[in-house]
Design a protein around this motif. Structure first.
Motif, PDB file in Angstrom:
ATOM      1  N   VAL A 136       0.836  -1.203   0.000  1.00  0.00           N
ATOM      2  CA  VAL A 136       0.000   0.000   0.000  1.00  0.00           C
ATOM      3  C   VAL A 136       0.870   1.252   0.000  1.00  0.00           C
ATOM      4  O   VAL A 136       0.607   2.212  -0.736  1.00  0.00           O
ATOM      5  N   GLY A 137       1.907   1.247   0.822  1.00  0.00           N
ATOM      6  CA  GLY A 137       2.805   2.388   0.859  1.00  0.00           C
ATOM      7  C   GLY A 137       3.501   2.619  -0.460  1.00  0.00           C
ATOM      8  O   GLY A 137       3.627   3.764  -0.929  1.00  0.00           O
ATOM      9  N   ALA A 138       3.966   1.531  -1.082  1.00  0.00           N
ATOM     10  CA  ALA A 138       4.664   1.657  -2.362  1.00  0.00           C
ATOM     11  C   ALA A 138       3.730   2.146  -3.457  1.00  0.00           C
ATOM     12  O   ALA A 138       4.105   2.989  -4.288  1.00  0.00           O
ATOM     13  N   ILE A 139       2.499   1.638  -3.480  1.00  0.00           N
ATOM     14  CA  ILE A 139       1.528   2.084  -4.487  1.00  0.00           C
ATOM     15  C   ILE A 139       1.210   3.558  -4.294  1.00  0.00           C
ATOM     16  O   ILE A 139       1.183   4.346  -5.258  1.00  0.00           O
ATOM     17  N   ALA A 140       0.997   3.963  -3.033  1.00  0.00           N
ATOM     18  CA  ALA A 140       0.698   5.366  -2.750  1.00  0.00           C
ATOM     19  C   ALA A 140       1.839   6.280  -3.187  1.00  0.00           C
ATOM     20  O   ALA A 140       1.611   7.349  -3.763  1.00  0.00           O
ATOM     21  N   ALA A 141       3.065   5.846  -2.939  1.00  0.00           N
ATOM     22  CA  ALA A 141       4.220   6.682  -3.278  1.00  0.00           C
ATOM     23  C   ALA A 141       4.382   6.865  -4.777  1.00  0.00           C
ATOM     24  O   ALA A 141       4.925   7.887  -5.224  1.00  0.00           O
ATOM     25  N   ASN A 142       3.928   5.896  -5.561  1.00  0.00           N
ATOM     26  CA  ASN A 142       4.118   5.972  -7.010  1.00  0.00           C
ATOM     27  C   ASN A 142       2.892   6.471  -7.762  1.00  0.00           C
ATOM     28  O   ASN A 142       2.977   6.739  -8.957  1.00  0.00           O
ATOM     29  N   VAL A 143       1.769   6.583  -7.072  1.00  0.00           N
ATOM     30  CA  VAL A 143       0.540   7.057  -7.705  1.00  0.00           C
ATOM     31  C   VAL A 143       0.271   8.523  -7.382  1.00  0.00           C
ATOM     32  O   VAL A 143      -0.175   9.290  -8.233  1.00  0.00           O
ATOM     33  N   ILE A 144       0.539   8.911  -6.130  1.00  0.00           N
ATOM     34  CA  ILE A 144       0.280  10.290  -5.723  1.00  0.00           C
ATOM     35  C   ILE A 144       1.572  10.926  -5.223  1.00  0.00           C
ATOM     36  O   ILE A 144       2.537  10.228  -4.887  1.00  0.00           O
ATOM     37  N   ASP A 145       1.571  12.237  -5.156  1.00  0.00           N
ATOM     38  CA  ASP A 145       2.704  12.981  -4.622  1.00  0.00           C
ATOM     39  C   ASP A 145       2.444  13.236  -3.143  1.00  0.00           C
ATOM     40  O   ASP A 145       1.613  14.071  -2.784  1.00  0.00           O
ATOM     41  N   ILE A 146       3.127  12.495  -2.271  1.00  0.00           N
ATOM     42  CA  ILE A 146       2.906  12.638  -0.835  1.00  0.00           C
ATOM     43  C   ILE A 146       3.405  13.998  -0.376  1.00  0.00           C
ATOM     44  O   ILE A 146       4.565  14.357  -0.612  1.00  0.00           O
ATOM     45  N   PRO A 147       2.551  14.807   0.280  1.00  0.00           N
ATOM     46  CA  PRO A 147       2.961  16.145   0.722  1.00  0.00           C
ATOM     47  C   PRO A 147       4.162  16.096   1.659  1.00  0.00           C
ATOM     48  O   PRO A 147       4.321  15.158   2.448  1.00  0.00           O
ATOM     49  N   GLN A 148       4.976  17.122   1.601  1.00  0.00           N
ATOM     50  CA  GLN A 148       6.179  17.181   2.417  1.00  0.00           C
ATOM     51  C   GLN A 148       5.860  17.183   3.905  1.00  0.00           C
ATOM     52  O   GLN A 148       6.609  16.624   4.717  1.00  0.00           O
ATOM     53  N   ARG A 149       4.742  17.784   4.297  1.00  0.00           N
ATOM     54  CA  ARG A 149       4.413  17.865   5.715  1.00  0.00           C
ATOM     55  C   ARG A 149       4.042  16.503   6.303  1.00  0.00           C
ATOM     56  O   ARG A 149       3.997  16.341   7.526  1.00  0.00           O
ATOM     57  N   ILE A 150       3.787  15.512   5.441  1.00  0.00           N
ATOM     58  CA  ILE A 150       3.478  14.159   5.910  1.00  0.00           C
ATOM     59  C   ILE A 150       4.754  13.393   6.253  1.00  0.00           C
ATOM     60  O   ILE A 150       4.747  12.493   7.100  1.00  0.00           O
ATOM     61  N   ARG A 151       5.853  13.742   5.645  1.00  0.00           N
ATOM     62  CA  ARG A 151       7.058  12.917   5.700  1.00  0.00           C
ATOM     63  C   ARG A 151       7.695  12.799   7.087  1.00  0.00           C
ATOM     64  O   ARG A 151       8.175  11.708   7.448  1.00  0.00           O
ATOM     65  N   PRO A 152       7.756  13.869   7.915  1.00  0.00           N
ATOM     66  CA  PRO A 152       8.359  13.680   9.247  1.00  0.00           C
ATOM     67  C   PRO A 152       7.658  12.603  10.077  1.00  0.00           C
ATOM     68  O   PRO A 152       8.319  11.796  10.749  1.00  0.00           O
ATOM     69  N   GLY A 153       6.336  12.571  10.027  1.00  0.00           N
ATOM     70  CA  GLY A 153       5.605  11.539  10.758  1.00  0.00           C
ATOM     71  C   GLY A 153       5.887  10.146  10.220  1.00  0.00           C
ATOM     72  O   GLY A 153       5.995   9.171  10.976  1.00  0.00           O
ATOM     73  N   LEU A 154       6.015  10.036   8.882  1.00  0.00           N
ATOM     74  CA  LEU A 154       6.346   8.742   8.281  1.00  0.00           C
ATOM     75  C   LEU A 154       7.743   8.282   8.698  1.00  0.00           C
ATOM     76  O   LEU A 154       7.958   7.102   8.979  1.00  0.00           O
ATOM     77  N   GLN A 155       8.685   9.212   8.746  1.00  0.00           N
ATOM     78  CA  GLN A 155      10.038   8.863   9.173  1.00  0.00           C
ATOM     79  C   GLN A 155      10.059   8.412  10.629  1.00  0.00           C
ATOM     80  O   GLN A 155      10.803   7.499  11.006  1.00  0.00           O
ATOM     81  N   PHE A 156       9.240   9.046  11.448  1.00  0.00           N
ATOM     82  CA  PHE A 156       9.125   8.643  12.855  1.00  0.00           C
ATOM     83  C   PHE A 156       8.632   7.197  12.943  1.00  0.00           C
ATOM     84  O   PHE A 156       9.158   6.399  13.729  1.00  0.00           O
ATOM     85  N   CYS A 157       7.642   6.845  12.139  1.00  0.00           N
ATOM     86  CA  CYS A 157       7.120   5.473  12.132  1.00  0.00           C
ATOM     87  C   CYS A 157       8.163   4.485  11.643  1.00  0.00           C
ATOM     88  O   CYS A 157       8.315   3.386  12.206  1.00  0.00           O
TER      89      CYS A 157
END
Length: 358
Positions: free
Chosen positions: A68-89
Motif C-alpha cells: 500500500v505504501g509503495a503504491i501510494a508513493a508511485n501514484v500520488i505525490d505525498i505532501p512534504q508535511r506528511i514525511r516527518p511523521g512517516l520517518q518517525f514510524c
C-alpha cells in the motif's frame, strides 16, 4: 545544544514551582505540528489494512502495508508535511515493534527443537549471511547493500533489514531495495516450498524445519506452514523464531566489526554505533520475560496486537519510500544477489532439515 523534545517539556511542567518557558511551549507545538499529520495518515491506513487482513486472513498485514505504501508513493505525490511523521514510524515505531517481537519467543520452545535442528538454524543464519556477503562482493554490490540483503534473507526479512540499518545507517534507497526484494522473493517461496515438499515426499517434521529455516518473513513462514499442515506449521514457526533470536547476536557482531574498523577521526567525532542497540536488548529482555511464563495470556495477546500495529505502521512508512524509478536505477546486481541468496539459504535449509530429521 540539542533541542528539548515534547516529553522533556512535559517532564519539566510536572516540576512544582517551575514554569515552562513560552519558547519551549512553542517548540512543543512545533513538534506536534511536524509529526502529527504523518502519524494521523499512518493510523488511518493501518486501521484499514488490519480490518481488511483480518477478514482475509491469508494476507499478511506487514506485506500489505509495504505494498500500500509503495503504491501510494508511485501514484500520488505525498505532501512534504506528511514525511516527518512517516520517518518517525519507519525508525522509532519499528524498533519498538522489533523489541516486542521478543514476546513471541520462549527459550523453552526453541531448546525443545533439539540440538540437531538448532544447529541447522545456526548454520543457515551464519552461512547464509557469509555466503550472501561473499557472492555480493563477487558481484560488486556495496557492503551495506549486501549486508542488508544478507540479514533480511538469512534471519527475519524486513524487520532484520530495518534493524541492521539501525546499526550500519545505510542509504534509504538501499534499505527500500532490500525490503522490496525480501517481499518479492519471500512471496515466491510461499508458492514454491509446499509443492516442492510434496513432490520430494517430505514428512511433516522435515518440511516444517525446511520452511522455518528457509523462508524470509515470519508471516511468510506462517503461510507456507499453513499450506503444509498443522504439524509442519508448528515446527516451522518455532524454527523461524529461533532464527529471529539470532538477530541480537548478529547485530552485536556487526556493531563490533564497525567499531573495530572505524578510523581514529570517526571515533573521536563520536560516530561509534552502540555495541548492542537498545532495541535489541529490549528484544532479549522481552523474550526472557516471556520464557518465565509469568505474563498472562491476555497480556501476551495485547502485546501481539500492539506489535502488529507498530510493525504495520513501520512497513507502510517504509513502503512510501519505494520509488519505481529509483528501483529501476539499482541495476540487476542486487536482484541477482537476492536470487543467489534465496537459492543458497533454501538449499542449506533443505539439506539441514533432511539431516536433522533423518
Amino acid at each position: 545544544m540539542p533541542q528539548p523534545t515534547a516529553s522533556d517539556l512535559v517532564s519539566e511542567s510536572l516540576v512544582p514551582g517551575k514554569p515552562v518557558h513560552p519558547s519551549r511551549v512553542r517548540r512543543a507545538r512545533q513538534w506536534g505540528s511536524e509529526y502529527v499529520p504523518g502519524l494521523l495518515l499512518t493510523a488511518v491506513v493501518v486501521a484499514a489494512i488490519l480490518l481488511t487482513t483480518r477478514r482475509f486472513s491469508a494476507i499478511s498485514p506487514l506485506l500489505a502495508a509495504i505494498l500500500v505504501g509503495a503504491i501510494a508513493a508511485n501514484v500520488i505525490d505525498i505532501p512534504q508535511r506528511i514525511r516527518p511523521g512517516l520517518q518517525f514510524c519507519a525508525k522509532r515505531l519499528l524498533r519498538i515493534g522489533v523489541a516486542l517481537l521478543g514476546l513471541q519467543v520462549t527459550f523453552t520452545d526453541i531448546l525443545g527443537l533439539g540440538p540437531a535442528t538448532l544447529l541447522v538454524v545456526l548454520v543457515v543464519v551464519v552461512a547464509g549471511i557469509g555466503g550472501t556477503m561473499l557472492f555480493g562482493r563477487m558481484l560488486g554490490v556495496g557492503w551495506t547493500q549486501r549486508l542488508l540483503i544478507a540479514c533480511g534473507f538469512s534471519i527475519c526479512g524486513a524487520a532484520a533489514v530495518a534493524a541492521a540499518d539501525g546499526v550500519v545507517d545505510a542509504d534509504e534507497e538501499e534499505v527500500l531495495t532490500s525490503i522490496a526484494l525480501v517481499v518479492v522473493f519471500g512471496t515466491l517461496l510461499i508458492a514454491i516450498i509446499p509443492p516442492a515438499a510434496h513432490a520430494l515426499g517430505l514428512e511433516a517434521a522435515t518440511s516444517g524445519v525446511w520452511a522455518g529455516a528457509a523462508v524470509h518473513e515470519v508471516a511468510q513462514v506462517v503461510a507456507v506452514g499453513g499450506a503444509l499442515g498443522g504439524t509442519a506449521l508448528t515446527i516451522a514457526v518455532v524454527v523461524k523464531l529461533a532464527r529471529v533470536v539470532l538477530l541480537a547476536p548478529v547485530l552485536a557482531a556487526i556493531s563490533w566489526h564497525i567499531r573495530r574498523s572505524q578510523t581514529a577521526e570517526s571515533m573521536a567525532a563520536g560516530h561509534q554505533p552502540p555495541l548492542v542497540p537498545l532495541f535489541v536488548l529490549a528484544f532479549l529482555a522481552c523474550a526472557a520475560i516471556r520464557s518465565t511464563g509469568v505474563i498472562p495470556s491476555a497480556a501476551l495477546d495485547l502485546a501481539r496486537e500492539i506489535q502488529t500495529v507498530l510493525l504495520t505502521a513501520a512497513m507502510f512508512a517504509l513502503g512510501t519510500g519505494v520509488r519505481l524509478r529509483s528501483l529501476a536505477r539499482i541495476g540487476a546486481r542486487p536482484i541477482v544477489l537476492a536470487t543467489g541468496s534465496t537459492l543458497w539459504v533454501t538449499m542449506l535449509a533443505l539439506a539441514g532439515a533432511l539431516i536433522a530429521t533423518a
